[in-house]
Design an enzyme around this catalytic site. Sequence first.
Site, PDB file in Angstrom:
ATOM      1  N   CYS A 118     -54.922  24.135  50.667  1.00  0.00           N
ATOM      2  CA  CYS A 118     -54.263  22.940  51.199  1.00  0.00           C
ATOM      3  C   CYS A 118     -55.138  22.297  52.268  1.00  0.00           C
ATOM      4  O   CYS A 118     -55.330  21.075  52.277  1.00  0.00           O
ATOM      5  CB  CYS A 118     -52.889  23.312  51.761  1.00  0.00           C
ATOM      6  SG  CYS A 118     -51.947  21.895  52.366  1.00  0.00           S
ATOM      7  N   CYS A 119     -55.700  23.124  53.180  1.00  0.00           N
ATOM      8  CA  CYS A 119     -56.587  22.583  54.221  1.00  0.00           C
ATOM      9  C   CYS A 119     -57.818  21.925  53.589  1.00  0.00           C
ATOM     10  O   CYS A 119     -58.309  20.917  54.095  1.00  0.00           O
ATOM     11  CB  CYS A 119     -57.023  23.673  55.194  1.00  0.00           C
ATOM     12  SG  CYS A 119     -55.772  24.195  56.379  1.00  0.00           S
ATOM     13  N   CYS A 201     -50.890  20.388  61.649  1.00  0.00           N
ATOM     14  CA  CYS A 201     -49.866  19.837  60.768  1.00  0.00           C
ATOM     15  C   CYS A 201     -48.492  20.401  61.164  1.00  0.00           C
ATOM     16  O   CYS A 201     -48.386  21.543  61.624  1.00  0.00           O
ATOM     17  CB  CYS A 201     -50.171  20.195  59.328  1.00  0.00           C
ATOM     18  SG  CYS A 201     -51.631  19.367  58.670  1.00  0.00           S
ATOM     19  N   CYS A 204     -47.316  23.849  59.855  1.00  0.00           N
ATOM     20  CA  CYS A 204     -48.202  24.966  60.185  1.00  0.00           C
ATOM     21  C   CYS A 204     -48.364  25.146  61.692  1.00  0.00           C
ATOM     22  O   CYS A 204     -49.304  25.818  62.133  1.00  0.00           O
ATOM     23  CB  CYS A 204     -49.559  24.754  59.530  1.00  0.00           C
ATOM     24  SG  CYS A 204     -49.471  24.729  57.730  1.00  0.00           S
ATOM     25  N   CYS A 229     -59.166  26.207  59.960  1.00  0.00           N
ATOM     26  CA  CYS A 229     -58.903  25.424  58.755  1.00  0.00           C
ATOM     27  C   CYS A 229     -60.163  25.182  57.959  1.00  0.00           C
ATOM     28  O   CYS A 229     -60.122  24.675  56.851  1.00  0.00           O
ATOM     29  CB  CYS A 229     -58.269  24.091  59.122  1.00  0.00           C
ATOM     30  SG  CYS A 229     -59.298  23.123  60.225  1.00  0.00           S
TER      31      CYS A 229
HETATM   32  S1  SF4 Z   1     -52.603  22.835  58.387  1.00  0.00           S
HETATM   33 FE1  SF4 Z   1     -51.045  23.381  56.833  1.00  0.00          FE
HETATM   34  S2  SF4 Z   1     -50.236  21.450  55.961  1.00  0.00           S
HETATM   35 FE2  SF4 Z   1     -52.143  20.989  57.155  1.00  0.00          FE
HETATM   36  S3  SF4 Z   1     -53.725  20.968  55.650  1.00  0.00           S
HETATM   37 FE3  SF4 Z   1     -53.703  23.074  56.457  1.00  0.00          FE
HETATM   38  S4  SF4 Z   1     -52.254  24.268  55.184  1.00  0.00           S
HETATM   39 FE4  SF4 Z   1     -51.986  22.061  54.708  1.00  0.00          FE
END
Ligand code: SF4
EC number: 1.8.4.10
Length: 253
Positions: A118-119, A201, A204, A229
């Site tokens: 996701c990151c 985010c 998170c 991340c």
């Molecule tokens: S911090 Fe969480 S929601 Fe944001 S990009 Fe990374 S995994 Fe995705």
Amino acid sequence: MSELLTPELDAKVANTIAVLQQAAAENSDTGLVFANSLGAEDVVITDLISKHTPQIGMFVLDTGRLPEETLKLLTDVQALYGNLKVQVFYPEAADVEEYVQSNGVNAFYESQAMRKGCCFVRKIKPLKRALANRQAWITGLRREQSVTRDEIGFKEFDEGNGIDKFNPLADWTEADIWAYIRAHKVPYNALHDQHYPSIGCAPCTRAVAEGEDVRAGRWWWENPETRECGLHSGAPANKDEAKPVNVMDFLPK
Ligand code: SF4
């Protein structure tokens, strides 16, 4: 010396300005950029750039999952500092669609691999676009922030991105950051007043308890040594920019 800061902090401010000036002198205006996360460190750098090196441009990564408070701060910063050049980068819609349709909207809670996926889609790929054709970037990293950052220098070579990286706040403490923000009335994220020392985010990030590490509220379900991340850990780029991201292509095998 500022009447509101200690001599020690005033010296750090002077050094930070010198690092920013060095970065500006060594790079063209388009070759240098500040990665502005809108965190407490980065509003300090924003204020210093506006006052001393406004030729330095900056960008914000809007992942699509940022808290409302962060989006409000972005609007406030753009309104307050009219002399700054602020670009906002977003994830590619096709990448987000594929990740969410394949894995679910909150798959990052399921495993570290899914979280990094996701990151990658929401942060790393937009970062690569933001840093394309740059010679150097500026960050608000500090040594005391985490075990993964305790050896950073004011200037270093970022092997992951192949460009120089300036960390002008490397030796600042958390107390230094807040002393500067208060003394100069710098706008900051309202979540900081609700026990969120480090903000990413919304899904998170959580508030931390008294005495917890400042980054304990980031990806709190993971081991502290893996809580990055990839923005600052040299994560590999997806070389084929035209191909929609399949999360399984870049997750650890
Ligand atoms: S911090 Fe969480 S929601 Fe944001 S990009 Fe990374 S995994 Fe995705």
